[in-house]
Write an enzyme that holds these catalytic residues in place. Structure first.
Site, PDB file in Angstrom:
ATOM      1  N   GLU A 142       0.953  -1.418  -0.030  1.00  0.00           N
ATOM      2  CA  GLU A 142       0.184   0.018   0.051  1.00  0.00           C
ATOM      3  C   GLU A 142       0.953   1.195   0.115  1.00  0.00           C
ATOM      4  OE1 GLU A 142      -3.144   0.495   2.975  1.00  0.00           O
ATOM      5  OE2 GLU A 142      -2.949   2.452   2.701  1.00  0.00           O
ATOM      6  N   GLU A 147      -2.825  11.427   1.774  1.00  0.00           N
ATOM      7  CA  GLU A 147      -3.798  11.149   2.982  1.00  0.00           C
ATOM      8  C   GLU A 147      -4.124  12.300   3.744  1.00  0.00           C
ATOM      9  OE1 GLU A 147      -4.989   6.879   5.094  1.00  0.00           O
ATOM     10  OE2 GLU A 147      -2.850   7.665   5.289  1.00  0.00           O
TER      11      GLU A 147
END
Ligand SMILES: *[C@@H]1O[C@H](CO)[C@@H](O)[C@H](O)[C@H]1NC(C)=O
Length: 219
Positions: A142, A147
């Site tokens: 990932e 974010e």
């Protein structure tokens, strides 16, 4: 009522690295709903409308607001069934939206990928907009290319395991403005992938993802 917004204008693109770069998702992908649907599916690209947060995704909260700009909103809701993630129930208090690329992306041995986009993302507490890559098979890999966890910061993360990860949190100034995010993935040795993160053209972090080369990602 809008409590969170993530907007991406025409700059979203994914391309193999130069010199012989191939454009995989063109900058025109958000010029119209037809273009969007040519390259992206609604909700999570692995199927499903919930993940690890308190929102359920649907198509109604994803719009081409003006040609070139994708707008994702969040709306408070009551009476939704909870999400289940990793054996835990998560109450759903919002409806929101997500889009996932129709294609999968794999860093080839000796090659790489570049992902870039321009984002206006809220840092309001409780919101969690994200632009990320995650494994098609198992997990990790990932890479959180950007974010925003409602803290006033932007995070860049690369996971080797759930507990071994590289991360960098950077103060996110002027969330009402658009900011350019770019992430370059390059094979290192036929197994590992170097990940370089940029914001507004400035390098932010360089990570190495273990055994990422050759593994397909969802965007
Ligand atoms: C992840 O694995 C790669 C390849 O072995 C290594 O270079 C990197 O330092 C590891 N990351 C962390 C946080 O240990």
């Amino acid at each position: 009522m809008i409590s969170a917004a993530l907007l991406l204008p025409s700059l979203l693109s994914a391309a193999s690295l130069p010199k012989r770069a191939t454009t995989l998702i063109p900058k025109t992908a958000f010029d119209s709903t037809a273009n969007l649907e040519q390259y992206f599916v609604y909700n999570y690209p692995w199927g499903g409308t919930t993940h690890n947060g308190g929102a359920r995704m649907d198509k109604d909260h994803v719009k081409i607001s003006t040609p070139g700009t994708l707008t994702i909103t969040a709306q408070p809701v009551r009476g939704q069934p909870p999400a289940t993630h990793a054996g835990k129930q998560i109450p759903i208090n919002y409806l929101s939206g997500a889009v996932g690329a129709r294609q999968h992306f794999t860093v080839p041995s000796g090659g790489g990928l570049i992902f870039s986009g321009s984002f206006q993302a809220t840092t309001t507490r409780g919101t969690w907009p994200a632009f990320w890559l995650t494994a098609v098979n198992g997990w990790p890999p990932e890479i959180d290319m950007a974010e925003w966890k409602g803290s006033g910061k932007i995070s860049f993360n690369t996971f080797n395991t759930s507990s071994v990860l590289s991360w960098k949190d950077v103060t996110y100034s002027n969330p009402s403005q658009f900011h350019d995010i770019k992430c370059e993935l390059r094979d290192v040795n036929g197994r590992d992938t170097q990940v370089k993160f940029y914001m507004d053209g400035a390098p932010q972090a360089t990570h190495v993802g273990k055994d990422y080369t050759g593994k397909p990602f969802y965007l």
